[in-house]
Design a protein around this motif. Structure first.
Motif, PDB file in Angstrom:
ATOM      1  N   VAL A  25       0.549  -1.511  -0.756  1.00 46.83           N
ATOM      2  CA  VAL A  25       0.021  -0.488  -0.082  1.00 46.83           C
ATOM      3  C   VAL A  25       0.816   1.278   0.219  1.00 46.83           C
ATOM      4  CG1 VAL A  25      -0.880   1.642   1.151  1.00 46.83           C
ATOM      5  CG2 VAL A  25      -1.751  -1.165   1.582  1.00 46.83           C
ATOM      6  N   LEU A  26       2.243   1.414   1.036  1.00 47.04           N
ATOM      7  CA  LEU A  26       2.850   2.485   0.579  1.00 47.04           C
ATOM      8  C   LEU A  26       3.640   2.164  -0.359  1.00 47.04           C
ATOM      9  CD1 LEU A  26       4.751   4.795   1.941  1.00 47.04           C
ATOM     10  CD2 LEU A  26       6.238   3.315   2.749  1.00 47.04           C
ATOM     11  N   GLY A  27       3.812   1.443  -1.154  1.00 47.53           N
ATOM     12  CA  GLY A  27       3.554   2.064  -3.149  1.00 47.53           C
ATOM     13  C   GLY A  27       2.956   2.850  -3.853  1.00 47.53           C
ATOM     14  N   GLU A  28       1.849   1.426  -3.136  1.00 52.86           N
ATOM     15  CA  GLU A  28       0.863   2.135  -4.139  1.00 52.86           C
ATOM     16  C   GLU A  28       0.380   3.402  -3.748  1.00 52.86           C
ATOM     17  OE1 GLU A  28      -3.749   1.361  -4.846  1.00 52.86           O
ATOM     18  OE2 GLU A  28      -2.623   0.712  -3.349  1.00 52.86           O
ATOM     19  N   THR A  29       0.499   4.137  -2.645  1.00 57.27           N
ATOM     20  CA  THR A  29       0.289   5.728  -2.614  1.00 57.27           C
ATOM     21  C   THR A  29       1.160   6.475  -2.839  1.00 57.27           C
ATOM     22  OG1 THR A  29       1.504   5.312  -0.229  1.00 57.27           O
ATOM     23  CG2 THR A  29      -1.411   5.096  -0.312  1.00 57.27           C
ATOM     24  N   LEU A  30       2.500   5.848  -2.855  1.00 56.48           N
ATOM     25  CA  LEU A  30       3.966   6.332  -3.189  1.00 56.48           C
ATOM     26  C   LEU A  30       3.299   7.141  -4.783  1.00 56.48           C
ATOM     27  CD1 LEU A  30       6.572   4.956  -1.311  1.00 56.48           C
ATOM     28  CD2 LEU A  30       6.005   7.813  -1.319  1.00 56.48           C
ATOM     29  N   GLU A  31       3.128   5.920  -5.361  1.00 50.82           N
ATOM     30  CA  GLU A  31       2.708   6.151  -7.125  1.00 50.82           C
ATOM     31  C   GLU A  31       1.822   6.907  -7.093  1.00 50.82           C
ATOM     32  OE1 GLU A  31       4.889   5.178  -9.072  1.00 50.82           O
ATOM     33  OE2 GLU A  31       6.232   4.156  -8.134  1.00 50.82           O
ATOM     34  N   ARG A  32       0.803   7.227  -6.480  1.00 54.71           N
ATOM     35  CA  ARG A  32      -0.361   8.659  -6.919  1.00 54.71           C
ATOM     36  C   ARG A  32       0.320  10.205  -6.288  1.00 54.71           C
ATOM     37  NH1 ARG A  32      -5.848   7.263  -6.640  1.00 54.71           N
ATOM     38  NH2 ARG A  32      -6.473   8.854  -4.941  1.00 54.71           N
ATOM     39  N   LEU A  33       1.145  10.157  -5.795  1.00 61.93           N
ATOM     40  CA  LEU A  33       1.252  10.883  -4.869  1.00 61.93           C
ATOM     41  C   LEU A  33       2.481  11.564  -6.614  1.00 61.93           C
ATOM     42  CD1 LEU A  33       2.480  11.089  -1.311  1.00 61.93           C
ATOM     43  CD2 LEU A  33       0.419  12.128  -2.431  1.00 61.93           C
ATOM     44  N   LEU A  34       3.047  10.958  -6.713  1.00 67.40           N
ATOM     45  CA  LEU A  34       3.936  11.221  -7.965  1.00 67.40           C
ATOM     46  C   LEU A  34       3.064  11.719  -9.318  1.00 67.40           C
ATOM     47  CD1 LEU A  34       6.965   8.362  -7.646  1.00 67.40           C
ATOM     48  CD2 LEU A  34       7.372  10.850  -7.211  1.00 67.40           C
ATOM     49  N   GLN A  35       2.917  11.249  -9.230  1.00 65.21           N
ATOM     50  CA  GLN A  35       1.275  10.713 -10.395  1.00 65.21           C
ATOM     51  C   GLN A  35       0.894  12.160 -10.583  1.00 65.21           C
ATOM     52  OE1 GLN A  35      -1.417   7.836 -10.853  1.00 65.21           O
ATOM     53  NE2 GLN A  35       0.380   6.183 -11.683  1.00 65.21           N
ATOM     54  N   ASN A  36       0.248  12.417  -9.055  1.00 61.99           N
ATOM     55  CA  ASN A  36      -0.872  13.855  -9.173  1.00 61.99           C
ATOM     56  C   ASN A  36       0.051  15.461  -9.114  1.00 61.99           C
ATOM     57  OD1 ASN A  36      -3.330  12.970  -8.382  1.00 61.99           O
ATOM     58  ND2 ASN A  36      -2.520  12.437  -5.964  1.00 61.99           N
ATOM     59  N   GLY A  37       2.161  14.604  -9.662  1.00 61.29           N
ATOM     60  CA  GLY A  37       2.665  16.301 -10.123  1.00 61.29           C
ATOM     61  C   GLY A  37       2.846  16.840  -8.027  1.00 61.29           C
ATOM     62  N   SER A  38       3.945  15.787  -8.046  1.00 61.40           N
ATOM     63  CA  SER A  38       4.811  16.115  -6.311  1.00 61.40           C
ATOM     64  C   SER A  38       5.770  16.266  -7.543  1.00 61.40           C
ATOM     65  CB  SER A  38       4.750  14.682  -5.770  1.00 61.40           C
ATOM     66  OG  SER A  38       3.616  15.071  -5.017  1.00 61.40           O
ATOM     67  N   ASP A  39       6.530  17.236  -6.449  1.00 60.93           N
ATOM     68  CA  ASP A  39       7.701  18.016  -6.972  1.00 60.93           C
ATOM     69  C   ASP A  39       8.869  17.225  -6.279  1.00 60.93           C
ATOM     70  OD1 ASP A  39       7.000  19.940  -9.154  1.00 60.93           O
ATOM     71  OD2 ASP A  39       5.671  20.827  -7.471  1.00 60.93           O
ATOM     72  N   ALA A  40       8.374  16.422  -5.292  1.00 57.94           N
ATOM     73  CA  ALA A  40       9.289  16.155  -3.734  1.00 57.94           C
ATOM     74  C   ALA A  40       8.296  14.689  -3.287  1.00 57.94           C
ATOM     75  CB  ALA A  40      10.148  16.964  -3.217  1.00 57.94           C
ATOM     76  N   ILE A  41       8.779  14.225  -1.939  1.00 63.63           N
ATOM     77  CA  ILE A  41       8.570  13.722  -1.720  1.00 63.63           C
ATOM     78  C   ILE A  41       8.997  14.008   0.038  1.00 63.63           C
ATOM     79  CG2 ILE A  41       7.428  10.822  -0.488  1.00 63.63           C
ATOM     80  CD1 ILE A  41       6.302  11.678  -3.700  1.00 63.63           C
ATOM     81  N   ALA A  42       8.050  13.973   1.059  1.00 62.56           N
ATOM     82  CA  ALA A  42       8.835  13.907   1.924  1.00 62.56           C
ATOM     83  C   ALA A  42       7.945  12.621   3.002  1.00 62.56           C
ATOM     84  CB  ALA A  42       8.709  15.199   2.554  1.00 62.56           C
ATOM     85  N   PRO A  43       8.398  11.632   3.444  1.00 61.41           N
ATOM     86  CA  PRO A  43       8.266  10.287   4.036  1.00 61.41           C
ATOM     87  C   PRO A  43       8.605  10.682   5.644  1.00 61.41           C
ATOM     88  CG  PRO A  43       9.957   9.476   3.640  1.00 61.41           C
ATOM     89  CD  PRO A  43       9.265  10.905   2.598  1.00 61.41           C
TER      90      PRO A  43
END
Length: 306
Positions: A25-43
């Protein structure tokens, strides 16, 4: 590294018994954030329930996120520790796995002096070569860093290169800009202030909202950057009811409940945090449905229900 735009926060999904992390699920949500135009990811921020993870879990999430994102956008690993040594250990680990930056917030049992806060960041900076985003959020950390201190650390500590300001006071952002002559990149961390902050010169917006409202945060950023303020206002007011709900309802709870409504098995926050109530879920579904409504209708509907 010069960051700008939308820095998105992923959740940390747990197994049903809360004893492990659901990496699928973590992988799925990360992919969604990338698809939604995130310029960076902050776990590993408050959205990711970092305070409720063991050290091994923290490392697993950091490592998995860096590998999953795989250089598509920068990864900024969140660190919040009482002691300098623990913060240094995590910062060194983040560097060792290929993180692009660290977002660090000191948490306190005893009230820290400005000198103690300065030394905390200075010693971490001396231990790594990564850029450091100083995170000011007095509501969760118990520490309120003044604009004067933040600018001092930017000027005097080598790896301190940016600030996330989450006090909810727009005047703080104006002061950061004025005291640094516009040289200190600052990011908005207060969702309801997104429009004002970006108009005030914020380099971007740190938010969990893209989990639930897709590309609208990125559209807001792009509209302000292009000087299209009428369009920016319209986009912002479409989001505002949901942003207010996320903040008032508790971010991990609200985001996980919303993802479940979208068909993603995000599960519940880790106890003692609680999941959303039936009433909260009903309101959340209404807010999600209202994203396709007109601005005025969405605002009226949400404020009548809250």
């Amino acid at each position: 590294m010069k960051l700008s735009g939308i820095i998105s926060y992923p959740i940390t999904p747990f197994s049903a018994d809360e004893r492990s992390i659901n990496f699928d699920v973590l992988g799925e949500t990360l992919e969604r954030l990338l698809q939604n135009g995130s310029d960076a990811i902050a776990p590993l921020g408050s959205t990711g329930e970092s305070a409720y993870l063991s050290l091994e879990e923290w490392r697993q999430v950091a490592d998995f996120t860096v590998k999953t994102v795989s250089g598509r956008v920068p990864v900024i690993v969140g660190i919040s520790e009482l002691t300098t040594l623990q913060a240094i250990s995590k910062a060194r680990y983040a560097q060792s796995i290929g993180a692009d930056a660290v977002m660090i917030i000191p948490v306190s049992y005893w009230k820290l002096t400005q000198k103690e806060i300065f030394n905390y960041y200075q010693e971490i900076s001396e231990s790594i070569s990564l850029p450091i985003m100083v995170y000011n959020n007095p509501a969760t950390s118990g520490i309120d860093m003044s604009p004067e201190l933040l600018v001092q650390m930017f000027n005097e500590i080598d790896n301190v290169t940016m600030v996330k300001e989450s006090s909810g006071d727009i005047q703080r952002m104006h002061k950061l800009y004025a005291l640094s002559s516009g040289k200190l990149p600052f990011f908005n961390g207060s969702n309801p202030l997104a429009l004002e902050a970006l108009c005030a010169g914020a380099s971007g917006w740190c938010t969990a909202a893209p989990n639930l409202i897709g590309k609208k945060p990125k559209a807001l950023y792009q509209s302000v950057a292009a000087g299209q303020l009428d369009e920016a206002r319209e986009i912002f007011y479409q989001q505002l009811p949901m942003l207010n709900f996320i903040v008032s309802g508790g971010i991990p709870k609200a985001i996980k409940a919303g993802l479940v409504l979208k068909g993603i098995a995000a599960g519940l926050p880790r106890r003692p945090l609680r999941g959303a109530t039936v009433e909260e879920i009903t309101l959340l579904q209404s807010l999600m449905d209202s994203q396709s409504q007109g601005v005025e209708e969405a605002l009226i509907s949400s404020y009548q229900t809250i």
